[in-house]
Scaffold this motif. Structure first.
Motif, PDB file in Angstrom:
ATOM      1  N   ALA A  83       0.666  -1.211   0.135  1.00  0.00           N
ATOM      2  CA  ALA A  83       0.037   0.103   0.016  1.00  0.00           C
ATOM      3  C   ALA A  83       0.764   1.238  -0.020  1.00  0.00           C
ATOM      4  O   ALA A  83       0.554   2.458  -0.722  1.00  0.00           O
ATOM      5  N   TRP A  84       2.095   1.357   0.943  1.00  0.00           N
ATOM      6  CA  TRP A  84       2.872   2.354   0.866  1.00  0.00           C
ATOM      7  C   TRP A  84       3.417   2.656  -0.516  1.00  0.00           C
ATOM      8  O   TRP A  84       3.727   3.648  -1.163  1.00  0.00           O
ATOM      9  N   ALA A  85       3.864   1.427  -1.271  1.00  0.00           N
ATOM     10  CA  ALA A  85       4.479   1.564  -2.460  1.00  0.00           C
ATOM     11  C   ALA A  85       3.685   2.341  -3.522  1.00  0.00           C
ATOM     12  O   ALA A  85       3.680   3.054  -4.516  1.00  0.00           O
ATOM     13  N   ALA A  86       2.474   1.756  -3.552  1.00  0.00           N
ATOM     14  CA  ALA A  86       1.327   2.058  -4.430  1.00  0.00           C
ATOM     15  C   ALA A  86       0.809   3.695  -4.206  1.00  0.00           C
ATOM     16  O   ALA A  86       0.734   4.473  -5.109  1.00  0.00           O
ATOM     17  N   ALA A  87       0.716   4.201  -2.873  1.00  0.00           N
ATOM     18  CA  ALA A  87       0.408   5.395  -2.640  1.00  0.00           C
ATOM     19  C   ALA A  87       1.579   6.313  -2.941  1.00  0.00           C
ATOM     20  O   ALA A  87       1.419   7.375  -3.145  1.00  0.00           O
ATOM     21  N   ALA A  88       2.759   5.634  -2.747  1.00  0.00           N
ATOM     22  CA  ALA A  88       4.175   6.692  -3.016  1.00  0.00           C
ATOM     23  C   ALA A  88       4.272   6.994  -4.556  1.00  0.00           C
ATOM     24  O   ALA A  88       4.380   8.157  -5.054  1.00  0.00           O
ATOM     25  N   ALA A  89       4.061   5.845  -5.343  1.00  0.00           N
ATOM     26  CA  ALA A  89       3.914   5.926  -6.868  1.00  0.00           C
ATOM     27  C   ALA A  89       2.858   6.883  -7.379  1.00  0.00           C
ATOM     28  O   ALA A  89       3.054   7.778  -8.065  1.00  0.00           O
ATOM     29  N   ALA A  90       1.565   6.760  -6.590  1.00  0.00           N
ATOM     30  CA  ALA A  90       0.496   7.560  -7.029  1.00  0.00           C
ATOM     31  C   ALA A  90       0.863   8.995  -6.812  1.00  0.00           C
ATOM     32  O   ALA A  90       0.728  10.077  -7.579  1.00  0.00           O
ATOM     33  N   GLY A  91       1.555   9.388  -5.879  1.00  0.00           N
ATOM     34  CA  GLY A  91       1.962  10.618  -5.241  1.00  0.00           C
ATOM     35  C   GLY A  91       2.653  11.328  -6.108  1.00  0.00           C
ATOM     36  O   GLY A  91       2.948  12.483  -6.385  1.00  0.00           O
ATOM     37  N   THR A  92       3.835  10.484  -6.289  1.00  0.00           N
ATOM     38  CA  THR A  92       4.867  10.815  -7.224  1.00  0.00           C
ATOM     39  C   THR A  92       4.469  11.335  -8.656  1.00  0.00           C
ATOM     40  O   THR A  92       4.763  12.511  -9.162  1.00  0.00           O
ATOM     41  N   LEU A  93       3.443  10.627  -9.298  1.00  0.00           N
ATOM     42  CA  LEU A  93       2.880  10.831 -10.649  1.00  0.00           C
ATOM     43  C   LEU A  93       2.256  12.120 -10.481  1.00  0.00           C
ATOM     44  O   LEU A  93       2.362  12.849 -11.478  1.00  0.00           O
TER      45      LEU A  93
END
Length: 118
Positions: free
Chosen positions: A101-111
């Motif tokens: 979940a952290w990896a997905a949220a971080a990727a979405a926030g980065t994009l």
């Protein structure tokens, strides 16, 4: 209405820097408050070195400082969001789901931040 730039530096970049500093500070405080035992010292030490090492790496490579700050900002705020202000939960029992979940949220926030700022 916000100014277009502050002394030639776009306002969006300043906002990213401020959000990065606030995220770093929030993670530092929650690590300091929540971690106990032998893992506390190394975790705080490596977290303290992260901004300086990122700047050093970007200066050695020659580019990517803004992109790195965007990624760090997204990672720190995603960590706080996913763990409920307790970063030690990321590696606790059942932490693999939180890690995903952290990896997905971080990727979405980065994009999202990348599209807004760059």
């Amino acid at each position: 209405m916000a100014p277009e730039s502050m002394n030639g530096l776009p306002t969006a970049v300043l906002i990213v820097w401020v959000m990065c500093a606030l995220g770093w500070g929030a993670v530092y405080l929650t690590l300091r408050r929540g971690l106990r035992g032998p893992a506390r010292g190394p975790a705080l030490f490596t977290h303290t070195l992260t901004p300086a090492s990122t700047i050093l790496l970007c200066s050695l490579v020659g580019f990517g400082s803004l992109q790195s700050v965007i990624v760090l900002t997204a990672e720190w705020w995603a960590l706080l969001l996913v763990t409920g202000l307790r970063p030690e939960r990321l590696v606790a029992a059942g932490g693999l789901g939180r890690l995903a979940a952290w990896a997905a949220a971080a990727a979405a926030g980065t994009l999202l931040a990348g599209h807004l700022v760059l």
